[in-house]
Design a protein around this motif. Structure first.
Motif, PDB file in Angstrom:
ATOM      1  N   ALA A  88       0.769  -1.076  -0.003  1.00  0.00           N
ATOM      2  CA  ALA A  88      -0.119  -0.093   0.047  1.00  0.00           C
ATOM      3  C   ALA A  88       0.976   1.378   0.057  1.00  0.00           C
ATOM      4  CB  ALA A  88      -0.933  -0.056   1.198  1.00  0.00           C
ATOM      5  N   LEU A  89       2.074   1.063   0.416  1.00  0.00           N
ATOM      6  CA  LEU A  89       3.087   2.156   0.537  1.00  0.00           C
ATOM      7  C   LEU A  89       3.600   2.449  -0.888  1.00  0.00           C
ATOM      8  CD1 LEU A  89       4.988   1.716   3.826  1.00  0.00           C
ATOM      9  CD2 LEU A  89       2.971   3.189   3.434  1.00  0.00           C
ATOM     10  N   TYR A  90       3.733   1.644  -1.799  1.00  0.00           N
ATOM     11  CA  TYR A  90       4.267   2.029  -3.138  1.00  0.00           C
ATOM     12  C   TYR A  90       3.714   2.728  -3.909  1.00  0.00           C
ATOM     13  CZ  TYR A  90       6.636  -2.443  -2.506  1.00  0.00           C
ATOM     14  OH  TYR A  90       7.608  -3.723  -2.043  1.00  0.00           O
ATOM     15  N   TYR A  91       4.528   3.612  -4.673  1.00  0.00           N
ATOM     16  CA  TYR A  91       4.198   4.893  -5.459  1.00  0.00           C
ATOM     17  C   TYR A  91       3.712   4.455  -6.871  1.00  0.00           C
ATOM     18  CZ  TYR A  91       4.349   9.422  -7.889  1.00  0.00           C
ATOM     19  OH  TYR A  91       3.980  10.442  -8.435  1.00  0.00           O
ATOM     20  N   LYS A  92       2.651   4.805  -7.510  1.00  0.00           N
ATOM     21  CA  LYS A  92       2.126   4.485  -8.601  1.00  0.00           C
ATOM     22  C   LYS A  92       1.924   5.528  -9.513  1.00  0.00           C
ATOM     23  CE  LYS A  92      -0.531   0.836  -6.376  1.00  0.00           C
ATOM     24  NZ  LYS A  92      -0.334   1.120  -4.937  1.00  0.00           N
ATOM     25  N   HIS A 122       8.731  11.265 -11.961  1.00  0.00           N
ATOM     26  CA  HIS A 122       9.549  12.614 -12.018  1.00  0.00           C
ATOM     27  C   HIS A 122       9.030  13.588 -11.103  1.00  0.00           C
ATOM     28  CE1 HIS A 122      10.122  10.641 -15.810  1.00  0.00           C
ATOM     29  NE2 HIS A 122      11.234  10.952 -15.881  1.00  0.00           N
ATOM     30  N   ILE A 123       7.927  13.436 -10.403  1.00  0.00           N
ATOM     31  CA  ILE A 123       7.449  14.570  -9.321  1.00  0.00           C
ATOM     32  C   ILE A 123       7.872  13.976  -8.082  1.00  0.00           C
ATOM     33  CG2 ILE A 123       5.193  15.234  -8.416  1.00  0.00           C
ATOM     34  CD1 ILE A 123       3.677  14.148 -10.889  1.00  0.00           C
ATOM     35  N   ASP A 124       9.044  14.605  -7.656  1.00  0.00           N
ATOM     36  CA  ASP A 124       9.660  14.205  -6.498  1.00  0.00           C
ATOM     37  C   ASP A 124       9.074  14.597  -5.126  1.00  0.00           C
ATOM     38  OD1 ASP A 124      11.937  13.378  -8.064  1.00  0.00           O
ATOM     39  OD2 ASP A 124      13.024  15.544  -8.169  1.00  0.00           O
ATOM     40  N   SER A 125       8.127  15.604  -5.289  1.00  0.00           N
ATOM     41  CA  SER A 125       7.402  15.998  -4.083  1.00  0.00           C
ATOM     42  C   SER A 125       6.193  14.828  -3.607  1.00  0.00           C
ATOM     43  CB  SER A 125       6.565  17.231  -4.328  1.00  0.00           C
ATOM     44  OG  SER A 125       5.807  17.119  -5.369  1.00  0.00           O
ATOM     45  N   GLU A 126       6.301  13.910  -4.329  1.00  0.00           N
ATOM     46  CA  GLU A 126       5.021  12.926  -4.092  1.00  0.00           C
ATOM     47  C   GLU A 126       5.936  11.626  -3.819  1.00  0.00           C
ATOM     48  OE1 GLU A 126       2.438  12.431  -7.062  1.00  0.00           O
ATOM     49  OE2 GLU A 126       1.534  14.625  -7.082  1.00  0.00           O
ATOM     50  N   ILE A 127       6.967  11.448  -3.736  1.00  0.00           N
ATOM     51  CA  ILE A 127       7.856  10.351  -3.798  1.00  0.00           C
ATOM     52  C   ILE A 127       8.953  10.214  -2.409  1.00  0.00           C
ATOM     53  CG2 ILE A 127       9.761   8.972  -4.848  1.00  0.00           C
ATOM     54  CD1 ILE A 127       9.035   9.978  -7.356  1.00  0.00           C
ATOM     55  N   ARG A 153       4.970   9.339  -0.791  1.00  0.00           N
ATOM     56  CA  ARG A 153       5.327  10.217   0.484  1.00  0.00           C
ATOM     57  C   ARG A 153       4.142  10.560   1.130  1.00  0.00           C
ATOM     58  NH1 ARG A 153       8.853  15.843  -0.050  1.00  0.00           N
ATOM     59  NH2 ARG A 153      10.091  14.486  -1.262  1.00  0.00           N
ATOM     60  N   ARG A 154       3.158  10.738   0.764  1.00  0.00           N
ATOM     61  CA  ARG A 154       1.820  11.151   1.652  1.00  0.00           C
ATOM     62  C   ARG A 154       1.428   9.854   2.517  1.00  0.00           C
ATOM     63  NH1 ARG A 154      -3.028  14.266  -1.001  1.00  0.00           N
ATOM     64  NH2 ARG A 154      -1.650  15.800  -0.996  1.00  0.00           N
ATOM     65  N   ALA A 155       1.456   8.791   1.973  1.00  0.00           N
ATOM     66  CA  ALA A 155       1.148   7.543   2.502  1.00  0.00           C
ATOM     67  C   ALA A 155       2.326   7.106   3.634  1.00  0.00           C
ATOM     68  CB  ALA A 155       0.647   6.289   1.673  1.00  0.00           C
ATOM     69  N   TYR A 156       3.447   7.146   3.236  1.00  0.00           N
ATOM     70  CA  TYR A 156       4.453   6.672   3.890  1.00  0.00           C
ATOM     71  C   TYR A 156       4.655   7.685   5.443  1.00  0.00           C
ATOM     72  CZ  TYR A 156       9.443   6.549   5.746  1.00  0.00           C
ATOM     73  OH  TYR A 156      10.412   6.128   6.575  1.00  0.00           O
ATOM     74  N   LEU A 157       4.403   9.274   5.360  1.00  0.00           N
ATOM     75  CA  LEU A 157       4.554  10.041   6.225  1.00  0.00           C
ATOM     76  C   LEU A 157       3.468   9.867   7.311  1.00  0.00           C
ATOM     77  CD1 LEU A 157       5.942  13.354   4.810  1.00  0.00           C
ATOM     78  CD2 LEU A 157       7.219  11.686   5.874  1.00  0.00           C
TER      79      LEU A 157
END
Length: 711
Positions: free
Chosen positions: A67-71, A75-80, A289-293
């Motif tokens: 569920a944490l994996y970025y999909k 190239h959008i570093d602010s979301e990773i 990043r959002r899910a991780y934080l």
């Protein structure tokens, strides 16, 4: 035409005769078979439910991670959230060994002293060793080995208030420069600040190096996801007080805590753990990043049971991968382009294998028992030493997160190490070998030249082949309706060997063990099931049946002997060509050889496994003597069947595939003695001459099955 010629011709027509005789009565499934089927179905359903629950736990953990994996757009570093350690980033591992001290060192840093709360379950400790042991590793590396040598003073271990963490080890990951940690501006750990954590690295580092100032922010961040493990376990030990009534400190329930795994240090001896595997999850995927934080924030609020108990401690923190994992420490980095958006990286996850064998436990050479006599005390303390040299064998492997999640669930099934350290070296070697095989199944090698997975594969093949052989023999003799091509004497000798091998050990062991009624019923049931093929062998060679006779109601339960067919009489005449003198000479000769030279116990390849002591297993004259009967009966039974097959030019006594299965079983046992295949292992038994005799006879049977028609 002579009788012999007629017999050979009749045997040659054995196939058609067998078909005609197959119309005779056969056994039909009865209540016993239905009961066995019902028990099997219940056992299958119960085991399936257990496996399903276990798989559900593992799948749930995997789903949380995925569920944490970025999909989105990479190239959008602010979301990773990127990994701190990438796939090509090298790193070192620093290891420190700590020994509990009575008070903090005088030169402890004021900043570190301020972090120690007034109430803390963590005692002050001094470093015995602290240095880098692995260099230039990558996450994907496997089976890297190193040894840490240090000396432990033993006086401290005479105390009664010991815990597992009084001697402990810690590991810190140090990225090789240049790395992302050089750009750190902040970090956040999931452990609350009011909970004292174990120090994981001596300072200054390495130990005894010159002072380099205070720890930097990157030093603290790297230590925040460092891991510690206890290096003490408590087990029983062979008594030293020979004449004393009381051998240990008096029991004190207050001394039993979670740090000693519910084993009182008053009644158990401390052992040093000398082997550990360091595991780091090979995870380099991009996280959302959002899910991780968000997960990091939630974990920080509920970690260490802070909302459930008044004074939580580090022992209440769950560092499992399913709970903490990469969310344990979140690190903020300064971007090189200075656009105002900082990077977030997640920490690698470090853990340790909890598997330890008896040979990995070093007893501390101090006398902790209370002897009632001065003579016993002097004798018991004669072997005490002021220090003990320890060689801590370490290995490193990078593990995928599904594999680690599966292993953590397996480790939950048995949290405590249970070894009887008072037992003989024979049983300790067997217990350690079991641990080594289990670890090898999960991919953890104890030694660089060992191959436990190959051994596990051989053992699995042996199990499968044994089951197939039992099923093959049982079905063959259960459905056999003619004795054409079957040696009566050979079958009886072989059946007698099976009977002795099955009945005598279990029956005598149950008798010596003084088992209760239910244990006896279980033993009898097991013996009865195992004897089914033997009963069918006797039924076949004696031409017995339980067919119902006309005008008789009860005769169906009484065995009757069927009349011989023409082909069966011809087969019997061929077997009778061997005189009684010849048969008796063969039997007596083989028995004399086994009595005089004991091929069943003569080691062609000696054992590495320590010899069993007299009280390691139950002994009686029956247990000691039954191999002298069963082994020669087994050999002569196969030999007479081979002779009849050679005379009649037709194969019988088993399916044609049976010798192939038997030969495969024997060869898999022989392969275990090739060091280049399985590597060295300390529990290797001896290879006796009897197994070579079985190899020769089985090879002959296989050749006959390939060159003669089957009846």
């Amino acid at each position: 035409m002579s009788d012999v010629d007629e017999g050979c011709a009749a045997v040659g027509r054995g196939a058609s005769t067998a078909i005609r005789t197959s119309e005779k009565s056969r056994y039909r499934p009865g209540c016993l078979w239905l009961l066995a089927g019902a028990i099997g179905i219940v056992a299958l359903v119960a085991s399936s439910l257990g496996i399903a629950l276990f798989i559900s736990e593992v799948v749930t953990g995997l789903a949380v991670q995925r569920a944490l994996y970025y999909k989105g757009d990479v190239h959008i570093d602010s979301e990773i959230a990127r990994p701190l350690i990438g796939s090509e980033q090298t790193f070192d591992l620093a290891v420190t060994v700590w020994l509990r001290a009575e008070e903090y060192e005088d030169d402890i840093d004021d900043e570190e002293m301020s972090e120690h709360p007034r109430f803390s379950p963590i005692s002050p400790a001094i470093p015995l060793y602290s240095d880098i042991i692995f260099r230039g590793l990558r996450l994907r590396d496997k089976n890297a080995f190193a040894t840490v040598n240090f000396t432990v003073p033993t006086a401290y271990f005479r105390k009664s208030d010991l815990t597992n963490y009084d001697l402990r080890g810690s590991v810190v990951l140090l990225p090789t420069s240049p790395s992302q940690i050089d750009k750190i501006i902040d970090y956040s750990t999931s452990i609350p600040r009011f909970i004292e954590t174990f120090p994981v690295r001596s300072w200054p580092f390495p130990l005894n190096s010159s002072r380099v100032g205070k720890k930097t922010l990157s030093d603290k961040a790297l230590e925040s996801f460092g891991a510690s493990l206890p290096l003490l376990e408590f087990h029983n030990i062979r008594k030293r007080c020979e004449k004393s009534e009381y051998d240990f400190y008096e029991e004190d329930d207050e001394s039993i805590s979670s740090t000693t795994e519910f084993k009182s240090p008053l009644t158990h001896h401390p052992y040093i753990v000398t082997r550990t595997q360091i595991r780091i999850v090979d995870e380099t995927a991009l996280f959302d990043r959002r899910a991780y934080l968000e997960k990091h924030r939630i974990l920080k609020q509920i970690s260490c049971k802070q909302q459930a108990i008044l004074f939580p401690s580090i022992h209440d923190c769950d560092r499992s991968y399913a709970n903490a994992g990469h969310v344990e420490t979140a690190i903020t980095l300064k971007r090189a382009d200075k656009k105002g958006i900082n990077d977030v990286v997640y920490s690698p996850y470090i853990s340790f294998s909890k598997s330890v064998g008896p040979k990995d436990l070093l007893p501390i050479p101090v006398h902790r028992q209370i002897c009632s006599t001065t003579e016993d005390t002097i004798q018991a303390t004669a072997d005490d030493r002021e220090t003990v040299d320890v060689s801590w064998k370490l290995s490193f492997s990078g593990w995928s997160f599904p594999k680690l999640a599966f292993l953590e669930e397996m480790e939950k099934l048995d949290r405590q190490t249970r070894f009887d350290m008072e037992t003989s070296d024979h049983h300790l070697a067997l217990a350690h070998d079991k641990v080594e095989l289990t670890d090898g199944f999960y991919g953890y090698k104890h030694r660089q030249d060992s191959h436990p997975r190959r051994r596990s594969l051989l053992l699995f093949l042996q199990l499968v082949l044994s089951i197939l052989l039992v099923c093959s023999d049982s079905f063959y003799w259960f459905t056999r309706t003619t004795s054409v091509g079957i040696s009566t004497l050979g079958t009886l000798l072989f059946a007698g060997s099976k009977f002795i091998t099955i009945v005598v050990p279990d029956f005598v062991t149950a008798s010596l063990h003084n088992e209760g009624v239910f244990e006896w019923l279980g033993t009898l049931f097991s013996i009865t099931i195992s004897l089914f093929p033997v009963v069918f062998m006797v039924k076949t060679v004696f031409h017995l049946t339980s067919s119902r006779l006309e005008r008789s109601l009860w005769s169906r339960w009484v065995p009757h002997r069927m009349s011989l067919t023409h082909a069966e009489r011809a087969s019997q005449r061929i077997e009778d060509q061997m005189s009684l003198w010849f048969k008796g000479s063969i039997i007596i000769g083989v028995f004399v050889i086994y009595y005089a030279f004991s091929p069943h116990s003569y080691p062609v390849i000696p054992a590495i496994l320590p010899a069993a002591l007299s009280d390691d297993y139950y002994h009686s004259w029956l247990i000691d003597s039954w191999p002298y009967f069963a082994s020669p009966m087994d050999i002569t039974g196969i030999f007479f069947q081979i002779l009849l097959t050679w005379q009649s030019k037709s194969y019988a006594g088993s399916y044609k595939v049976t010798p192939l299965l038997s030969l495969g079983l024997i060869l898999t046992r022989f392969v275990e003695y090739i060091p280049g295949v399985v590597g060295p292992y300390d529990a290797r038994p001896r290879l006796v001459a009897h197994e070579f005799a079985e190899l020769v006879l089985t090879s002959i049977r296989l050749w006959q099955s390939l060159t003669h028609p089957h009846i």
